[in-house]
Design a protein around this motif. Structure first.
Motif, short mmCIF file in Angstrom:
data_model
loop_
_atom_site.label_atom_id
_atom_site.label_comp_id
_atom_site.label_asym_id
_atom_site.label_seq_id
_atom_site.Cartn_x
_atom_site.Cartn_y
_atom_site.Cartn_z
N GLY A 162 -6.08 -3.62 7.96
CA GLY A 162 -6.72 -3.19 9.20
C GLY A 162 -7.80 -4.16 9.66
N CYS A 222 -2.49 4.90 7.14
CA CYS A 222 -3.01 4.98 8.51
C CYS A 222 -4.53 5.10 8.52
CB CYS A 222 -2.39 6.16 9.24
SG CYS A 222 -0.64 5.97 9.59
N ALA A 223 -5.05 5.97 7.64
CA ALA A 223 -6.50 6.16 7.59
C ALA A 223 -7.21 4.88 7.16
CB ALA A 223 -6.84 7.31 6.65
N SER A 224 -6.65 4.19 6.17
CA SER A 224 -7.28 2.97 5.66
C SER A 224 -7.25 1.85 6.68
CB SER A 224 -6.57 2.52 4.37
OG SER A 224 -6.63 3.52 3.39
N PHE A 249 -6.76 -1.10 3.98
CA PHE A 249 -8.06 -1.39 4.58
C PHE A 249 -8.18 -2.87 4.94
CE2 PHE A 249 -12.48 -2.66 4.42
CZ PHE A 249 -13.15 -1.65 5.09
N SER A 300 0.83 -1.20 0.00
CA SER A 300 0.00 0.00 0.00
C SER A 300 0.86 1.25 0.00
CB SER A 300 -0.92 0.01 1.22
OG SER A 300 -1.58 1.25 1.36
N VAL A 323 -0.35 8.86 5.41
CA VAL A 323 -1.70 9.27 5.82
C VAL A 323 -2.75 8.31 5.26
CG1 VAL A 323 -3.45 11.07 5.59
CG2 VAL A 323 -1.08 11.70 6.09
N ILE A 324 -2.59 7.95 3.98
CA ILE A 324 -3.54 7.02 3.35
C ILE A 324 -3.51 5.67 4.04
CG2 ILE A 324 -3.99 5.71 1.24
CD1 ILE A 324 -3.11 8.17 -0.34
N SER A 343 1.14 4.00 -3.05
CA SER A 343 0.93 5.42 -2.81
C SER A 343 2.15 6.24 -3.18
CB SER A 343 0.58 5.66 -1.35
OG SER A 343 -0.66 5.12 -1.01
N LEU A 364 -7.25 2.18 9.93
CA LEU A 364 -8.25 2.49 10.95
C LEU A 364 -9.67 2.27 10.44
CD1 LEU A 364 -6.70 5.72 12.52
CD2 LEU A 364 -6.75 3.41 13.49
N MET A 365 -9.91 2.55 9.15
CA MET A 365 -11.23 2.31 8.59
C MET A 365 -11.53 0.81 8.53
SD MET A 365 -11.94 5.16 5.62
CE MET A 365 -10.43 4.85 4.69
N TRP A 402 -5.60 2.32 -0.79
CA TRP A 402 -6.64 2.32 0.24
C TRP A 402 -7.14 0.90 0.51
CZ3 TRP A 402 -8.16 6.81 2.71
CH2 TRP A 402 -7.74 8.02 2.14
#
Length: 260
Positions: free
Chosen positions: A218, A81-83, A215, A62, A78-79, A66, A85-86, A211
């Motif tokens: 996660g 970490c955000a993915s 994802f 990932s 950022v992508i 990116s 967590l989602m 993403w």
């Protein structure tokens, strides 16, 4: 494998991985069920495979995807970490909203007491297996057979002890050997659905690729932390479970490097 679409590869790879659940559950049909220590060792192995797969087959690719698109800025991190967590948040939401049953903790979710015990088990295992199929599908959708094969093998290897653990738990609840094996086997068929979804989404848009990879990682990390590791540490077999996790982690690392 050349000429086969990534979506088809994702479906077939996750189907093969999910089928290992049935193979892993076979011992309950032909021999005495293993004791709790062996089951915790096997589940620890499954956790190690999933942990390594999350990082080496999903999070790192990932970040690389990116990086190719956005360069060396902070955006790839950022992508990712955000993915992550989602992905964890979605499985946590399913865990909260869907009635299900843990083998030791008992029933959770709305209206759990009104559902038959067998369906509680099936829902719980569905929550557990869906992220694995999603991860395999995303990996195939992202990198074809080269990207998805190591992860499919790793998930298949960890599905075998997982299938045995599920079948033994059902056997302990009073179900017959054949019924326990059948239910455990059917739970593996959830993974191709996740594989088809994951491969389809990332194949439609390369923008979604980083993403989707993170994802899926996660979602698996939540299952490891919330379900598998606590389960293996409940009966005093922490050392065996940790040994299994260590072996599973290094085996998956070896597969990812040697086959990737």
């Amino acid at each position: 494998m050349e000429g086969v679409s990534p979506v088809t590869l994702g479906f077939l790879g996750s189907l093969a991985a999910g089928s290992m659940t049935a193979i892993g559950a076979l011992p309950i049909l032909i021999s005495k069920a293993p004791d709790r220590a062996i089951r915790d060792l096997a589940l620890g192995f499954a956790a190690g495979v999933m942990l390594a797969a999350s990082f080496f087959s999903l999070i790192i690719p990932s970040l690389e995807a990116s990086g190719l698109r956005y360069g060396g800025s902070v955006l790839p991190a950022v992508i990712a970490c955000a993915s992550i967590l989602m992905g964890m948040g979605l499985v946590a939401l399913l865990n909260e909203r869907l009635p299900h049953e843990h083998f030791e903790q008992g029933r959770e979710g709305p209206q759990a007491a009104s559902l038959r015990r067998i369906w509680l088990f099936i829902i719980a295992i569905t929550i557990h297996n869906l992220p694995e199929g999603l991860a395999v599908g995303v990996a195939f959708g992202a990198g074809g057979s080269e990207g998805g094969l190591p992860l499919a093998i790793g998930i298949g290897l960890q599905n075998a002890p997982e299938g045995l653990a599920v079948a033994v738990a059902l056997l302990g609840e009073g179900y017959s050997r054949w019924r326990s094996w059948t239910i455990a086997s059917l739970t593996g068929l959830v993974e191709p659905l996740g594989g088809l979804l994951g491969a389809g989404v990332v194949s439609m848009s390369q923008v979604l690729l980083p993403w989707g990879l993170a994802f899926a990682a996660g979602a698996m990390l939540y299952v490891i932390s919330h379900e598998i590791i606590p389960e293996t540490h409940r009966s005093g077999h922490q050392n065996k479970a940790t040994l299994g996790l260590s072996v599973g982690l290094v085996l998956m690392l070896f597969l990812d490097v040697s086959l990737g």
